[in-house]
Design an enzyme around this catalytic site. Structure first.
Site, PDB file in Angstrom:
ATOM      1  N   GLU B  68      50.427  42.379  33.831  1.00 24.14           N
ATOM      2  CA  GLU B  68      49.614  41.586  32.902  1.00 24.14           C
ATOM      3  C   GLU B  68      50.305  41.391  31.561  1.00 24.14           C
ATOM      4  O   GLU B  68      50.284  40.292  30.989  1.00 24.14           O
ATOM      5  CB  GLU B  68      48.241  42.238  32.683  1.00 24.14           C
ATOM      6  CG  GLU B  68      47.301  42.119  33.869  1.00 24.14           C
ATOM      7  CD  GLU B  68      47.540  43.179  34.931  1.00 24.14           C
ATOM      8  OE1 GLU B  68      48.368  44.090  34.700  1.00 24.14           O
ATOM      9  OE2 GLU B  68      46.897  43.105  35.992  1.00 24.14           O
ATOM     10  N   HIS B 137      35.948  46.972  35.718  1.00 24.34           N
ATOM     11  CA  HIS B 137      36.019  45.600  36.240  1.00 24.34           C
ATOM     12  C   HIS B 137      34.787  44.787  35.859  1.00 24.34           C
ATOM     13  O   HIS B 137      34.443  43.838  36.539  1.00 24.34           O
ATOM     14  CB  HIS B 137      36.149  45.606  37.765  1.00 24.34           C
ATOM     15  CG  HIS B 137      37.452  46.122  38.279  1.00 24.34           C
ATOM     16  ND1 HIS B 137      37.783  47.445  38.242  1.00 24.34           N
ATOM     17  CD2 HIS B 137      38.512  45.494  38.835  1.00 24.34           C
ATOM     18  CE1 HIS B 137      38.992  47.626  38.762  1.00 24.34           C
ATOM     19  NE2 HIS B 137      39.459  46.447  39.126  1.00 24.34           N
TER      20      HIS B 137
END
Lengths: 345, 336
Positions: B68, B137
């Site tokens: 990322e 998440h």
């Protein structure tokens, strides 16, 4: 700076025994390289002196002693090629063609500076010469360089991107992520680690598991080359190979320039992590500018009078640059919020 | 903004609307490309990119490694050198891995360089709770990024808006962060065919009302509208403002609404403290609209906890319709 390569007969005449640098570049280019190395050193000395005299604030990270890697790498680049740089980036900036007047102006926080006084020492960029900027975050510029190389590949514009970083950056995740992506996508980028032995105060031996940072290239399936970072000739030869490889679409390379910074990490450094003898030895035995001067004289590129002329010329340019910076206007506080977003009609 | 070329419309899901926007953006401008984890043949973790790789190829629908930080940096570097990347984070929570490039590089590069460059990158963040994916998440981190000058942060709530705002984001010269609530992906709504944009920085009054204003974000807009319907049966007339953009915030629309209703409630999923509602409240408190208030401002935000796994606990973490109804009723009746 785009080095001017010799062609045809001139290249042959010099014979094959000369190092690559002296075979490949004409004398004018080589003298120009020496001049730029002086410009880097005197610029930083000038900045340091201005700081000591209280003319500029903040801090700065000086690359005095590391001029050969900046110059040796940038010799192989065209004006269209791009670089990303580091907090210790004045040398890269000058080697890539920046004007020292505008760099001084940035140090002085003036509107005529490369960043109009908003960036200072750690963010100097000259995008017109392909310098995408110094960076205050260790390893921050490495993924950005890979992104620039992705653009070059997508647009097929033939550009090569060089990412300069220090030994400290090789332990950041961004380094590993960026090298991996550059390799899987075969991007035209050259990673240049200027290993000056210390990440701030922590030595490479204490901070890095591998002996040579170039060894890490193997993990990303790219060539890794170790060079004497204080030898313009050695750096330029390695740079040439890596840049050619990138330009031919063969993918990235990692070059490790072993070098040394004479000054401390920044202005707060008391130099307690290294000995005077160590610093002394590098300064007296391995100075990159002295070494280059000796070679240039040996190969008949320049004589002492020529060197003296360069020194005088550089001193004038530095003095004029500082004067320009002093005389330039300060930014208007009313414009504080300008440049946060792109102005739209 | 470009001329609005709205033609016929039909029903699309929020995810389909995003996909259509990205396809149109790539057709209109060859500099536009997509990057992200598993967005190619897999189609994206939420099937937002779907089959785009078959239409546009792997050079324009690029799978990245699970990197990322590096991926976001590559997108920034590509944007600053002349392309228009749309970078998908698999979950908005993973922005935490890339904060360096988002906050220190993308947001600040133009300013640090004195205006010498622009960074036209778009980053997409599937956000929010309600999927049973627990604490790592399910977060709503829009206020984090909304705190950073240099970024634009949007939270489209409808299929129509997400298509138009994504197309506006791609045209925008500055970094735009899009927070997409995952529970919205399957929501359907009317979406015009073809190219159109919805401006960044403009809130929208979703329901006119006289008794109180609810400023809501993302999925909370729909919960607020449901609550407003229930309250209408009780004779309480709620105005619902869809904030749409966290930064830059549309002060005028909110102030205008509060001027009309004299009561304000903020409903958002992110953690209540120091969140989007705090900024809206402070903005009203600092403005002339403070004088219009007949009651204290009410904030309904996420609980001061990580998002839990158990479905009942998870629901209790974020504002729900019943809670909005109750709080709005109390506010309208002056019970507070």
């Amino acid at each position: 700076m785009a080095g001017k390569a010799k062609t045809g007969a001139a290249a042959k005449k010099d014979g094959a025994n000369l190092p690559f640098l002296y075979q490949h570049y004409d004398h004018e280019t080589l003298r120009g390289a020496l001049r730029k190395m002086y410009l880097i050193r005197r610029f930083e000395e000038g900045a340091e002196e201005s700081y000591m005299r209280g003319l500029i604030h903040g801090t700065m990270h000086l690359s005095i002693g590391q001029e050969a890697s900046a110059m040796g790498i940038c010799l192989g680049l065209t004006d269209d090629d791009q670089i990303t740089s580091t907090h210790r980036g004045h040398g890269h900036s000058i080697a890539k063609g920046a004007d020292v007047s505008r760099m001084f102006a940035e140090f002085f926080g003036k509107t005529t500076g490369y960043c109009r006084g908003r960036g200072g020492s750690m963010h100097i960029a000259d995008v017109t010469k392909g310098n995408l900027g110094a960076n205050g975050i260790v390893a921050g510029g490495i993924p950005i360089a890979v992104g620039a190389a992705l653009t070059a590949k997508k647009m097929k514009n033939g550009k090569v991107v060089v990412s300069f970083f220090g030994d400290g950056a090789n332990n950041e995740g961004a380094f590993h992520e960026a090298l991996n992506m550059a390799s899987i996508w075969k991007l035209p980028v050259v990673f240049v680690c200027e290993n000056n032995g210390y990440g701030m105060s922590t030595s490479v031996a204490r901070a890095t598991a591998v002996k040579n940072i170039a060894d890490r290239a193997a993990a990303y399936a790219m060539p890794g080359e170790i060079v004497d970072g204080n030898s313009v000739a050695d750096v330029a030869a390695a740079a040439h190979r890596a840049i050619e490889r990138a330009r031919n679409g063969e993918g990235p390379s990692l070059i490790e320039c072993k070098t040394y910074r004479y000054r401390g990490h920044s202005k707060s450094d008391r130099n307690r992590y290294r000995t005077k003898e160590e610093i002394e030895e590098w300064m007296t035995q391995r100075d990159p500018i002295e070494h280059f001067e000796e070679e240039l004289q040996e190969f008949g590129v320049i004589d002492l009078a020529g060197i003296e002329a360069i020194r005088e010329d550089v001193a004038k340019e530095i003095a004029a640059g500082i004067e320009f910076a002093k005389e330039s206007p300060m930014p208007d506080v009313a414009n504080l919020e300008k440049y946060v977003y792109t102005e739209q009609a | 903004m470009d001329a609005q070329v709205e033609t016929a419309s039909r029903e699309l899901s929020y995810a389909q609307a995003i996909q259509e926007a990205m396809a149109i953006a790539m057709e209109r401008d060859e500099r536009v490309f997509l990057m992200g984890e598993d967005i190619g043949v897999y189609g994206g973790a939420f099937q937002v990119t779907g089959d785009l790789v078959e239409r546009f190829g792997t050079d324009r629908v690029m799978d990245t490694p699970i990197s990322e930080l590096g991926g976001a940096g590559v997108a920034v570097g590509a944007a600053v050198t002349g392309t228009r990347p749309i970078f998908e984070f698999q979950f908005s929570d993973f922005a935490t891995l890339a904060m360096e490039q988002i906050v220190n590089q993308a947001a600040k590069m133009r300013y640090m360089l004195g205006g010498a460059v622009s960074v036209p990158v778009v980053m997409r963040f599937p956000a929010g709770s309600g999927t049973g994916a627990a604490a790592q998440h399910s977060q709503s981190l829009e206020a984090w990024l909304g705190h950073v000058p240099g970024l634009k942060v949007i939270q489209p709530a409808t299929p129509h808006d997400v298509k138009g705002m994504l197309l506006a984001a791609v045209e925008d010269p500055d970094p735009v962060m899009i927070f997409e609530h995952k529970l919205l992906y399957k929501m359907k709504g009317e979406v015009p065919e073809g190219y159109y944009t919805v401006p960044i920085g403009k809130a929208e009054v979703r329901r006119q009302g006289a008794d109180l204003t609810i400023v809501a974000t993302s999925i909370m807009v729909h919960k607020a509208l449901d609550a407003a319907e229930q309250l209408a049966a009780e004779g309480i007339d709620v105005e619902v403002v869809d904030l749409r953009t966290v930064r830059p915030m549309d002060r005028e629309t909110i102030i205008e609404s509060v001027r009309k209703t004299s009561r304000l409630m903020c409903v958002y999923e992110g953690v209540k403290t120091l969140g989007v509602g705090a900024e809206i409240s402070a903005m009203i408190a600092e403005s002339e609209a403070f004088d219009y208030l007949d009651a204290p401002i009410v904030r309904l935000g996420g609980a001061e906890t990580p998002i839990p796994y158990n479905p009942e606990l998870e629901k209790a973490t974020v504002p729900q319709v019943d809670g909005i109804v109750k709080a709005a009723r109390d506010l309208a009746k002056g019970a507070r």
